[in-house]
Design an enzyme around this catalytic site. Structure first.
Site, PDB file in Angstrom:
ATOM      1  N   SER A   1      -2.487  19.141   6.374  1.00 37.72           N
ATOM      2  CA  SER A   1      -3.904  18.774   6.475  1.00 37.72           C
ATOM      3  C   SER A   1      -4.665  19.717   7.402  1.00 37.72           C
ATOM      4  O   SER A   1      -4.071  20.464   8.188  1.00 37.72           O
ATOM      5  CB  SER A   1      -4.024  17.340   6.992  1.00 37.72           C
ATOM      6  OG  SER A   1      -3.163  16.492   6.275  1.00 37.72           O
TER       7      SER A   1
HETATM    8  C1  LIG Z   1      -1.753  15.511   3.000  1.00 38.59           C
HETATM    9  S1  LIG Z   1      -0.037  15.315   2.756  1.00 38.59           S
HETATM   10  C2  LIG Z   1       0.522  14.820   4.364  1.00 38.59           C
HETATM   11  C3  LIG Z   1       0.538  15.914   5.376  1.00 38.59           C
HETATM   12  C4  LIG Z   1       1.556  15.698   6.488  1.00 38.59           C
HETATM   13  N1  LIG Z   1       1.186  14.625   7.386  1.00 38.59           N
HETATM   14  C5  LIG Z   1       1.815  16.986   7.240  1.00 38.59           C
HETATM   15  O1  LIG Z   1       1.623  17.029   8.473  1.00 38.59           O
HETATM   16  O2  LIG Z   1       2.236  17.951   6.601  1.00 38.59           O
HETATM   17  C6  LIG Z   1       0.091  13.794   1.887  1.00 38.59           C
HETATM   18  C7  LIG Z   1       1.515  13.364   1.654  1.00 38.59           C
HETATM   19  O3  LIG Z   1       1.504  12.024   1.211  1.00 38.59           O
HETATM   20  C8  LIG Z   1       2.640  11.862   0.397  1.00 38.59           C
HETATM   21  N2  LIG Z   1       2.497  10.625  -0.382  1.00 38.59           N
HETATM   22  C9  LIG Z   1       1.870  10.446  -1.568  1.00 38.59           C
HETATM   23  N3  LIG Z   1       1.987   9.167  -1.975  1.00 38.59           N
HETATM   24  C10 LIG Z   1       2.708   8.525  -1.021  1.00 38.59           C
HETATM   25  C11 LIG Z   1       3.147   7.194  -0.869  1.00 38.59           C
HETATM   26  N4  LIG Z   1       2.876   6.263  -1.797  1.00 38.59           N
HETATM   27  N5  LIG Z   1       3.867   6.895   0.232  1.00 38.59           N
HETATM   28  C12 LIG Z   1       4.168   7.842   1.173  1.00 38.59           C
HETATM   29  N6  LIG Z   1       3.759   9.122   1.063  1.00 38.59           N
HETATM   30  C13 LIG Z   1       3.037   9.451  -0.002  1.00 38.59           C
HETATM   31  C14 LIG Z   1       2.690  13.129  -0.431  1.00 38.59           C
HETATM   32  O4  LIG Z   1       3.993  13.347  -0.947  1.00 38.59           O
HETATM   33  C15 LIG Z   1       2.248  14.160   0.593  1.00 38.59           C
HETATM   34  O5  LIG Z   1       3.358  14.785   1.171  1.00 38.59           O
END
Ligand SMILES: C[S@@+](CC[C@H](N)C(=O)[O-])C[C@H]1O[C@@H](n2cnc3c(N)ncnc32)[C@H](O)[C@@H]1O
Length: 361
Positions: A88
């Site tokens: 992000s």
């Molecule tokens: C914007 S990224 C997160 C960035 C992370 N916090 C970092 O520092 O790199 C969003 C993440 O949410 C995950 N995601 C999507 N749906 C999800 C769910 N239902 N439960 C948990 N994680 C999920 C995706 O796989 C993705 O890796």
């Protein structure tokens, strides 16, 4: 030093931290200056002029500059070239971490582990044993654990649907999501202590609520604009063919309003909202499309013609929003009230406009 670091990366990291601090150094800025983002983002994807995604890795021109810039970086694509994970935007991460008001001894749950970078910032500030991070994608979790080990941090990183929380490590004092949600799942409230703070992206904003009792919370949106990758769950694609067969109605709301001043309120009033636009050969906006996960779809043409199909009349809601708001409403004027049976977003004073969020995530 167990990660590649050529002096340039250290300097770039310190510069990014100083830029984020903007004169106000705090514990989170310490974390940004200590944790090497490039370890968590060894490769990211960038679109070229034709729109094709190109990987960019350590050592390639522009890599370090991008990794230590205030940019979100796409780190995973699905088979159709749709981004499914990213690191992000650092300034948005900082805003959310600040809003969390975390203190020593707090136990934190993060939804959306992704690269592990945010989990590393949390673990650096609070201690790894108090941090749990969850991602739906097994491969991402494996990579996040690897990245975290490189920098010597071992928070708990697990595979699962973040909307269910992670009960076995509850209760949590703080919950932060870095994945877009349509509602604040009751499971998160049930796994949080009274007084816990939950910071979650919702629509085109970020909401911060405080748990006031079992299943109850109140709060409001931050003033920060943001849009996070949506939580992975099944949803219907837009039904443009079906919409095109509907008889047109007239609308006085310009399609551009949906992409501009009404974007945030529409994303709250129509949970799970997606939009797209079509332009003519001169690049002028010709039409917009909007759809929700239940398959409801609307298109609005610059001529004023609107076509809608599906269980919800989405453009009717857009017209209602256009009547409620004269300009672009400030995010921080939107309050959130959660009870075990209902979640409501309300605008302005008591008795102002309000919208219910879906009961289940
Ligand atoms: C914007 S990224 C997160 C960035 C992370 N916090 C970092 O520092 O790199 C969003 C993440 O949410 C995950 N995601 C999507 N749906 C999800 C769910 N239902 N439960 C948990 N994680 C999920 C995706 O796989 C993705 O890796």
């Amino acid at each position: 030093m167990t990660w590649p670091d050529n002096g340039a990366s250290a300097a770039a990291r310190q510069q990014m931290a100083a830029d984020l601090a903007d004169g106000h150094w705090n514990d989170w800025i310490d974390a940004f200056s200590a944790i090497p983002r490039h370890v968590f983002v060894p490769c990211f994807y960038q679109q070229n002029a034709e729109g094709a995604w190109q990987p960019v890795t350590w050592g390639e021109p522009g890599y370090l500059e991008a990794v230590y810039s205030d940019e979100a970086l796409t780190t995973q694509l699905d088979d159709h070239g749709v981004p499914t994970s990213s690191s992000s935007q650092p300034s948005v991460m900082l805003r959310m971490l600040d809003a969390l008001d975390a203190e020593d001894g707090h136990r934190v749950l993060e939804l959306g582990a992704g690269t592990g970078y945010n989990a590393a910032l949390l673990a650096h500030r609070l201690g790894a044993s108090d941090v749990t991070s969850i991602d739906i994608d097994y491969e991402l979790v494996k990579a996040a654990v690897r990245h975290l080990e490189v920098v010597g941090l071992r928070p708990t990183v697990v595979v699962g649907d973040g909307a269910q929380g992670w009960p076995s490590r509850a209760p949590y004092d703080r919950v932060i999501a870095t994945v877009g949600l349509h509602t604040i799942p009751q499971q998160l409230l049930q796994q949080a202590v009274p007084g816990a703070v939950i910071v979650v992206p919702l629509g085109y904003g970020i909401v911060r609520v405080t748990v006031t009792g079992p299943g109850h919370a109140v709060g409001r949106f931050l003033d920060t604009p943001a849009f996070f990758m949506a939580r992975r769950s099944s949803g219907a694609p837009p039904q443009f063919d079906e919409a095109a067969q509907q008889p047109p109605t007239d609308s006085s709301v310009p399609p551009a309003d949906l992409l501009g001043r009404l974007k945030f309120p529409a994303s709250i009033a129509l949970p799970g909202y997606n939009s797209c636009s079509w332009k003519d050969d001169e690049g002028n906006l010709e039409a917009v499309g909007v759809w929700t996960p239940d398959g409801s779809t609307a298109t609005a043409h610059a001529s004023g013609a609107v076509r809608q199909c599906g269980p919800q009349r989405l453009w009717d809601t857009v017209e209602h929003l256009a009547r409620v708001f004269e300009g672009a409403p400030a995010r921080e004027e939107f309050r959130v009230t959660i009870t075990p049976t209902k979640q409501t977003v309300s605008y302005g004073d008591v008795g102002g406009a309000s919208w219910d969020l879906p009961a289940s995530p």
